[in-house]
Motif scaffolding. Structure first.
Motif, PDB file in Angstrom:
ATOM      1  N   LYS A 157     -41.434  19.827  -5.669  1.00  0.00           N
ATOM      2  CA  LYS A 157     -41.230  18.468  -6.197  1.00  0.00           C
ATOM      3  C   LYS A 157     -41.494  17.420  -5.112  1.00  0.00           C
ATOM      4  CE  LYS A 157     -37.954  19.457  -9.899  1.00  0.00           C
ATOM      5  NZ  LYS A 157     -38.653  18.835 -10.996  1.00  0.00           N
ATOM      6  N   LEU A 158     -41.023  17.686  -3.900  1.00  0.00           N
ATOM      7  CA  LEU A 158     -41.246  16.742  -2.802  1.00  0.00           C
ATOM      8  C   LEU A 158     -42.726  16.669  -2.427  1.00  0.00           C
ATOM      9  CD1 LEU A 158     -38.136  17.587  -0.606  1.00  0.00           C
ATOM     10  CD2 LEU A 158     -38.470  15.565  -2.043  1.00  0.00           C
ATOM     11  N   ARG A 159     -43.417  17.823  -2.438  1.00  0.00           N
ATOM     12  CA  ARG A 159     -44.847  17.844  -2.117  1.00  0.00           C
ATOM     13  C   ARG A 159     -45.648  17.069  -3.164  1.00  0.00           C
ATOM     14  NH1 ARG A 159     -49.138  19.885  -3.850  1.00  0.00           N
ATOM     15  NH2 ARG A 159     -48.107  21.254  -5.318  1.00  0.00           N
ATOM     16  N   VAL A 160     -45.360  17.299  -4.431  1.00  0.00           N
ATOM     17  CA  VAL A 160     -46.066  16.595  -5.503  1.00  0.00           C
ATOM     18  C   VAL A 160     -45.828  15.090  -5.386  1.00  0.00           C
ATOM     19  CG1 VAL A 160     -46.091  16.225  -8.011  1.00  0.00           C
ATOM     20  CG2 VAL A 160     -46.169  18.542  -7.094  1.00  0.00           C
ATOM     21  N   PHE A 161     -44.583  14.699  -5.087  1.00  0.00           N
ATOM     22  CA  PHE A 161     -44.265  13.284  -4.912  1.00  0.00           C
ATOM     23  C   PHE A 161     -45.096  12.694  -3.777  1.00  0.00           C
ATOM     24  CE2 PHE A 161     -41.842   9.869  -2.909  1.00  0.00           C
ATOM     25  CZ  PHE A 161     -41.541   9.053  -3.992  1.00  0.00           C
ATOM     26  N   ARG A 162     -45.149  13.420  -2.655  1.00  0.00           N
ATOM     27  CA  ARG A 162     -45.891  12.922  -1.486  1.00  0.00           C
ATOM     28  C   ARG A 162     -47.382  12.798  -1.784  1.00  0.00           C
ATOM     29  NH1 ARG A 162     -48.842  15.557   2.114  1.00  0.00           N
ATOM     30  NH2 ARG A 162     -47.998  17.612   1.627  1.00  0.00           N
ATOM     31  N   LYS A 218     -47.808  10.631  -5.837  1.00  0.00           N
ATOM     32  CA  LYS A 218     -47.271   9.285  -5.968  1.00  0.00           C
ATOM     33  C   LYS A 218     -47.500   8.451  -4.709  1.00  0.00           C
ATOM     34  CE  LYS A 218     -43.574   6.476  -7.321  1.00  0.00           C
ATOM     35  NZ  LYS A 218     -42.588   6.006  -8.018  1.00  0.00           N
ATOM     36  N   MET A 219     -47.164   9.022  -3.562  1.00  0.00           N
ATOM     37  CA  MET A 219     -47.272   8.257  -2.320  1.00  0.00           C
ATOM     38  C   MET A 219     -48.652   8.363  -1.677  1.00  0.00           C
ATOM     39  SD  MET A 219     -44.314   6.893  -2.259  1.00  0.00           S
ATOM     40  CE  MET A 219     -44.049   6.220  -0.632  1.00  0.00           C
ATOM     41  N   LYS A 220     -49.386   9.441  -1.993  1.00  0.00           N
ATOM     42  CA  LYS A 220     -50.715   9.663  -1.433  1.00  0.00           C
ATOM     43  C   LYS A 220     -50.695   9.587   0.104  1.00  0.00           C
ATOM     44  CE  LYS A 220     -52.998   8.022  -5.607  1.00  0.00           C
ATOM     45  NZ  LYS A 220     -52.696   9.189  -6.339  1.00  0.00           N
ATOM     46  N   MET A 221     -49.778  10.373   0.679  1.00  0.00           N
ATOM     47  CA  MET A 221     -49.590  10.381   2.126  1.00  0.00           C
ATOM     48  C   MET A 221     -49.766  11.789   2.687  1.00  0.00           C
ATOM     49  SD  MET A 221     -46.191   8.123   2.834  1.00  0.00           S
ATOM     50  CE  MET A 221     -46.088   6.389   2.480  1.00  0.00           C
TER      51      MET A 221
END
Length: 121
Positions: free
Chosen positions: A28-33, A36-39
């Protein structure tokens, strides 16, 4: 008689996590990064450090994302403070424990029963 110089020892009730929970939270944290954040990992770690004022390593973030290491309570608080992952602390705990919250005494062990609930033994 109670000695006022001695502090009563709190009953420690650790949160028991599962391997699946670690992997699910990391995903979930990887997908968010990424989505969503594209970082990159480094940029994300710098972002968390800037938002919280606490040094945060990209290797730690990578380990959590891979499910290779468990995020402790302090790390989860950093994620919440920096609004990283888009989840509240209770949502992160829920994923990390694979929706099986085991509350037990410090010295007690636990197991997961057939209903997939953690119980103290």
């Amino acid at each position: 008689m109670y000695n006022t110089l001695e502090k009563p020892q709190p009953s420690v009730r650790p949160l028991q996590t599962t391997d699946k929970g670690k992997k699910d939270l990391g995903e979930k944290l990887r997908v968010f990064r990424e989505e969503k954040m594209k970082m990159s990992l480094r940029t994300a770690a710098d972002y968390i450090s800037e938002k919280t004022g606490y040094p945060f390593s990209f290797t730690t973030l990578g380990g959590i994302e891979r499910g290779a290491c468990k995020a402790d309570a302090d790390t989860l608080l950093l994620f919440v403070q920096s609004e990283w992952g888009g989840m509240s602390l209770s949502e992160m705990y829920s994923v990390l424990t694979d929706r099986r919250l085991a509350m037990c005494e410090k010295s007690a062990s636990y197991k997961v029963n057939k209903n997939k609930e953690a119980i103290a033994v």
